[in-house]
Design a protein around this motif. Structure first.
Motif, short mmCIF file in Angstrom:
data_model
loop_
_atom_site.label_atom_id
_atom_site.label_comp_id
_atom_site.label_asym_id
_atom_site.label_seq_id
_atom_site.Cartn_x
_atom_site.Cartn_y
_atom_site.Cartn_z
N PRO A 24 0.79 -1.24 0.00
CA PRO A 24 0.00 0.00 0.00
C PRO A 24 0.82 1.28 0.00
CG PRO A 24 -0.06 -1.04 2.16
CD PRO A 24 0.63 -2.00 1.23
N ASP A 25 2.11 1.21 0.28
CA ASP A 25 2.95 2.40 0.30
C ASP A 25 4.02 2.39 -0.79
OD1 ASP A 25 1.52 3.37 2.46
OD2 ASP A 25 2.89 2.50 3.93
N GLU B 71 1.55 11.84 -0.65
CA GLU B 71 1.93 11.79 0.77
C GLU B 71 3.23 11.00 0.95
OE1 GLU B 71 -1.49 10.09 2.65
OE2 GLU B 71 -2.57 12.00 2.71
N ILE B 72 3.34 9.87 0.24
CA ILE B 72 4.53 9.03 0.33
C ILE B 72 5.74 9.76 -0.27
CG2 ILE B 72 5.62 6.87 -0.48
CD1 ILE B 72 3.44 6.42 1.64
N ASN C 146 -3.39 10.85 -4.16
CA ASN C 146 -3.16 11.64 -2.94
C ASN C 146 -2.22 10.88 -2.01
OD1 ASN C 146 -3.76 13.89 -1.09
ND2 ASN C 146 -4.74 12.30 0.13
N HIS C 147 -2.45 9.58 -1.86
CA HIS C 147 -1.57 8.77 -1.01
C HIS C 147 -0.16 8.73 -1.60
CE1 HIS C 147 -0.49 5.98 2.09
NE2 HIS C 147 -0.12 5.07 1.19
N ALA D 97 -7.86 9.39 -4.72
CA ALA D 97 -7.46 8.84 -3.42
C ALA D 97 -6.08 8.18 -3.51
CB ALA D 97 -8.51 7.85 -2.92
N ILE D 98 -5.87 7.39 -4.55
CA ILE D 98 -4.59 6.70 -4.70
C ILE D 98 -3.46 7.70 -4.94
CG2 ILE D 98 -3.28 5.12 -6.18
CD1 ILE D 98 -5.95 3.61 -6.64
N LEU E 70 1.41 2.45 -6.39
CA LEU E 70 0.46 3.56 -6.27
C LEU E 70 0.34 4.33 -7.59
CD1 LEU E 70 1.43 4.84 -2.72
CD2 LEU E 70 -0.82 3.97 -3.39
#
Length: 153
Positions: A62-63, A93-94, A89-90, A86-87, A68
């Motif tokens: 997931p990270d 963030e990573i 955005n993550h 959503a993906i 992603l």
């Protein structure tokens, strides 16, 4: 690098992806191998299988920036704008301060297509701090301000 996942999918052999009782994920496929497999499947226009592999990859890693990025792009390809946003955005963030302008632009476009122009405009302004005067960000800014009725004459 040989891509065993891709070959096993094509040959329909036993795929080994499991979860131990301790919750630790066990997979003999790396995020890079999953990304390469998805790329090959998309190139062959096997979008449904690419999407399924992407979803499995997101569950396993997931990270992972590789997984992603592919997941976000596949969600865009399937026009699932909310999932893509959503993906991505993550992913941002990573990536943090290392995020390339392309990650920002894809996120902004996913938000715009998800009919979230105010959120997309906020994302443009944040990306602009890292990439001032980038032509693609400028185009997004103009389009979004017009969409929101904020454009000046």
């Amino acid at each position: 690098m040989q891509n065993n996942l891709y070959r096993e999918i094509l040959d329909s052999k036993n795929l080994h992806i499991s979860s131990e009782t301790s919750g630790t994920v066990v997979s003999k496929y790396s995020p890079e191998e999953i990304r390469q497999t998805i790329s090959k499947l998309v190139a062959e226009e096997n979008i449904d299988l690419a999407f399924a592999i992407s979803q499995a990859g997101l569950a396993l890693y997931p990270d992972s920036e590789d997984v992603l990025a592919m997941g976000g792009l596949l969600a865009m390809l399937k026009e699932d704008w909310v999932e893509s946003a959503a993906i991505l955005n993550h992913l941002l963030e990573i990536q943090g301060d290392r995020a390339p302008v392309t990650s920002h632009i894809m996120f902004i476009r996913a938000l715009r297509c998800a009919l979230e122009p105010a959120a997309a405009l906020s994302a443009v302004m944040l990306a602009h701090e890292q990439y001032p005067n980038h032509p693609d960000l400028e185009k997004e800014f103009v389009a979004l301000t017009e969409m929101l009725g904020l454009a000046t004459a």
